[in-house]
Design a protein around this motif. Sequence first.
Motif, PDB file in Angstrom:
ATOM      1  N   GLY A  54    -155.554   9.378  20.778  1.00 52.44           N
ATOM      2  CA  GLY A  54    -156.617   8.615  21.428  1.00 52.44           C
ATOM      3  C   GLY A  54    -156.296   7.140  21.543  1.00 52.44           C
ATOM      4  O   GLY A  54    -156.736   6.462  22.485  1.00 52.44           O
ATOM      5  N   LEU A  55    -155.513   6.620  20.592  1.00 54.85           N
ATOM      6  CA  LEU A  55    -155.130   5.203  20.611  1.00 54.85           C
ATOM      7  C   LEU A  55    -153.854   4.968  21.416  1.00 54.85           C
ATOM      8  O   LEU A  55    -153.441   3.815  21.579  1.00 54.85           O
ATOM      9  N   GLY A  78    -155.818  -5.915  25.957  1.00 53.46           N
ATOM     10  CA  GLY A  78    -156.074  -4.607  25.378  1.00 53.46           C
ATOM     11  C   GLY A  78    -157.423  -4.536  24.688  1.00 53.46           C
ATOM     12  O   GLY A  78    -158.263  -5.436  24.817  1.00 53.46           O
ATOM     13  N   ARG A  79    -157.624  -3.439  23.944  1.00 49.14           N
ATOM     14  CA  ARG A  79    -158.885  -3.227  23.228  1.00 49.14           C
ATOM     15  C   ARG A  79    -158.611  -2.946  21.762  1.00 49.14           C
ATOM     16  O   ARG A  79    -157.585  -2.381  21.404  1.00 49.14           O
ATOM     17  N   SER A  80    -159.543  -3.354  20.933  1.00 49.72           N
ATOM     18  CA  SER A  80    -159.419  -3.156  19.498  1.00 49.72           C
ATOM     19  C   SER A  80    -159.269  -1.674  19.182  1.00 49.72           C
ATOM     20  O   SER A  80    -159.970  -0.830  19.738  1.00 49.72           O
ATOM     21  N   GLN A  81    -158.349  -1.386  18.272  1.00 54.16           N
ATOM     22  CA  GLN A  81    -158.145   0.006  17.877  1.00 54.16           C
ATOM     23  C   GLN A  81    -159.246   0.497  16.935  1.00 54.16           C
ATOM     24  O   GLN A  81    -159.390   1.696  16.730  1.00 54.16           O
ATOM     25  N   LEU A  82    -160.014  -0.426  16.375  1.00 53.21           N
ATOM     26  CA  LEU A  82    -161.051  -0.034  15.422  1.00 53.21           C
ATOM     27  C   LEU A  82    -162.413   0.150  16.066  1.00 53.21           C
ATOM     28  O   LEU A  82    -163.144   1.097  15.760  1.00 53.21           O
ATOM     29  N   THR A  85    -163.587  -3.007  21.253  1.00 47.68           N
ATOM     30  CA  THR A  85    -163.989  -4.230  21.951  1.00 47.68           C
ATOM     31  C   THR A  85    -162.796  -4.843  22.673  1.00 47.68           C
ATOM     32  O   THR A  85    -161.642  -4.674  22.261  1.00 47.68           O
ATOM     33  N   SER A  86    -163.074  -5.590  23.723  1.00 50.57           N
ATOM     34  CA  SER A  86    -162.021  -6.238  24.502  1.00 50.57           C
ATOM     35  C   SER A  86    -161.444  -7.417  23.726  1.00 50.57           C
ATOM     36  O   SER A  86    -162.176  -8.303  23.285  1.00 50.57           O
ATOM     37  N   VAL A  87    -160.119  -7.416  23.569  1.00 45.40           N
ATOM     38  CA  VAL A  87    -159.458  -8.510  22.858  1.00 45.40           C
ATOM     39  C   VAL A  87    -159.591  -9.811  23.644  1.00 45.40           C
ATOM     40  O   VAL A  87    -159.832 -10.876  23.074  1.00 45.40           O
ATOM     41  N   SER A  88    -159.467  -9.734  24.968  1.00 48.95           N
ATOM     42  CA  SER A  88    -159.580 -10.939  25.801  1.00 48.95           C
ATOM     43  C   SER A  88    -160.967 -11.559  25.679  1.00 48.95           C
ATOM     44  O   SER A  88    -161.106 -12.790  25.574  1.00 48.95           O
ATOM     45  N   ASN A 277    -157.380  -5.765   8.521  1.00 49.53           N
ATOM     46  CA  ASN A 277    -157.864  -4.460   9.021  1.00 49.53           C
ATOM     47  C   ASN A 277    -156.766  -3.639   9.693  1.00 49.53           C
ATOM     48  O   ASN A 277    -157.023  -2.503  10.100  1.00 49.53           O
ATOM     49  N   ARG A 278    -155.594  -4.235   9.837  1.00 50.89           N
ATOM     50  CA  ARG A 278    -154.457  -3.583  10.519  1.00 50.89           C
ATOM     51  C   ARG A 278    -154.812  -3.170  11.945  1.00 50.89           C
ATOM     52  O   ARG A 278    -154.459  -2.098  12.426  1.00 50.89           O
ATOM     53  N   ASP A 279    -155.518  -4.025  12.649  1.00 52.59           N
ATOM     54  CA  ASP A 279    -155.851  -3.775  14.048  1.00 52.59           C
ATOM     55  C   ASP A 279    -154.727  -4.379  14.894  1.00 52.59           C
ATOM     56  O   ASP A 279    -154.807  -5.515  15.357  1.00 52.59           O
ATOM     57  N   LEU A 280    -153.671  -3.590  15.118  1.00 49.35           N
ATOM     58  CA  LEU A 280    -152.444  -4.122  15.708  1.00 49.35           C
ATOM     59  C   LEU A 280    -152.639  -4.689  17.105  1.00 49.35           C
ATOM     60  O   LEU A 280    -152.059  -5.716  17.449  1.00 49.35           O
ATOM     61  N   VAL A 281    -153.431  -4.033  17.916  1.00 50.27           N
ATOM     62  CA  VAL A 281    -153.618  -4.503  19.292  1.00 50.27           C
ATOM     63  C   VAL A 281    -154.273  -5.887  19.293  1.00 50.27           C
ATOM     64  O   VAL A 281    -153.857  -6.779  20.040  1.00 50.27           O
ATOM     65  N   LYS A 282    -155.283  -6.069  18.463  1.00 47.34           N
ATOM     66  CA  LYS A 282    -155.929  -7.379  18.394  1.00 47.34           C
ATOM     67  C   LYS A 282    -154.992  -8.430  17.820  1.00 47.34           C
ATOM     68  O   LYS A 282    -154.925  -9.559  18.318  1.00 47.34           O
ATOM     69  N   VAL A 283    -154.267  -8.074  16.768  1.00 47.90           N
ATOM     70  CA  VAL A 283    -153.359  -9.035  16.137  1.00 47.90           C
ATOM     71  C   VAL A 283    -152.271  -9.472  17.096  1.00 47.90           C
ATOM     72  O   VAL A 283    -151.972 -10.668  17.218  1.00 47.90           O
ATOM     73  N   GLN A 284    -151.665  -8.514  17.820  1.00 50.59           N
ATOM     74  CA  GLN A 284    -150.593  -8.903  18.733  1.00 50.59           C
ATOM     75  C   GLN A 284    -151.135  -9.731  19.899  1.00 50.59           C
ATOM     76  O   GLN A 284    -150.463 -10.654  20.374  1.00 50.59           O
ATOM     77  N   GLY A 285    -152.355  -9.449  20.337  1.00 48.97           N
ATOM     78  CA  GLY A 285    -152.957 -10.282  21.373  1.00 48.97           C
ATOM     79  C   GLY A 285    -153.232 -11.687  20.886  1.00 48.97           C
ATOM     80  O   GLY A 285    -152.978 -12.670  21.591  1.00 48.97           O
ATOM     81  N   GLU A 286    -153.736 -11.800  19.662  1.00 52.09           N
ATOM     82  CA  GLU A 286    -154.057 -13.116  19.097  1.00 52.09           C
ATOM     83  C   GLU A 286    -152.797 -13.930  18.818  1.00 52.09           C
ATOM     84  O   GLU A 286    -152.731 -15.121  19.138  1.00 52.09           O
TER      85      GLU A 286
END
Length: 316
Positions: A54-55, A78-82, A85-88, A277-286
Amino acid sequence: MTLFVLRRAGLLVVSLFLASLLVFALLRLLPGDVAATIGGIQATPEQLAVIRAGLGLDTSLVVQYGEWLAGVARGDFGRSQLNGTSVSAELAAKLQVTAPLIAGSVLVAVAVAVPFGTWAAVRHRGWAGGGISALAQVGIAVPALWLALVLVLVFSVTLRWLPAQGFPADRWAEPGAALESLVLPSIALGLTEGAVLLRFVRSAVLGVLHSDYLRTARAKGLTRSRALLRHGFRNAAVPVVSVLGLQLATLIVGTIVVERVFTLPGVGSMLVTDVGNRDLVKVQGEVFAVVAAVLLIGFAVDVVHRIVDPRLQEVR
């Protein structure tokens, strides 16, 4: 000038691409599994496999990187894996706190560095110049974290003039309250960075004061202050602009510490939380947003350097 800007813009694009590749690759080396975080300790291997699918984690890293990079090119991080929510959108919301904090810190740093650095250079043989230089050395040695705690103790706990922590829930709907929340963090960051900038302003102005063209201007009847204003400051600004660009990059990183001290809901606080939280998509976006901001500052400094220093316009 146009050719120079185009070359620098091309270099910026290449740098952004390499930075995105590096950020994506390094974050994949971190230990842990976001699927296990979402599924919990009771999740079965089959359930974890469904979560990963799903992710989009069941595809190859090349496909994941390509999809993420295509989204970044459209402004979609992208969107948060947790929580999905939209990272942007979250970055835009957090920048309403972080961007004014950085702007306020720059204003404090420049307001401290330019007048006092110039005064220290003009009076470098007197007690005033020596005293300012000594204070600047102390300011360089003082960590922003320690200074932030002292400011809270004095102006929030003792005098009760300004809030110690937090930011209005409705953000800038109440500008007065929002500005009050950013005063102490801006001073904490601005003073420490301003001390570094002050030393460079002093050195730059000292170099100008001993230059031949300034002596010629004074020989024509101009006072030292008028000669500095007419002929000196533009030349002194050349190295200072470069240092200020580096200081801006340092301020972006410094906001992570200061936002945690003052409990500000900015990009720095969000980054620390998402790493935990190991939310990789958010971390890499930030992280990529921070790196992109630093690279854009470097690009802007190069262009401003070219404008401020006429000698560079002759260089192809």
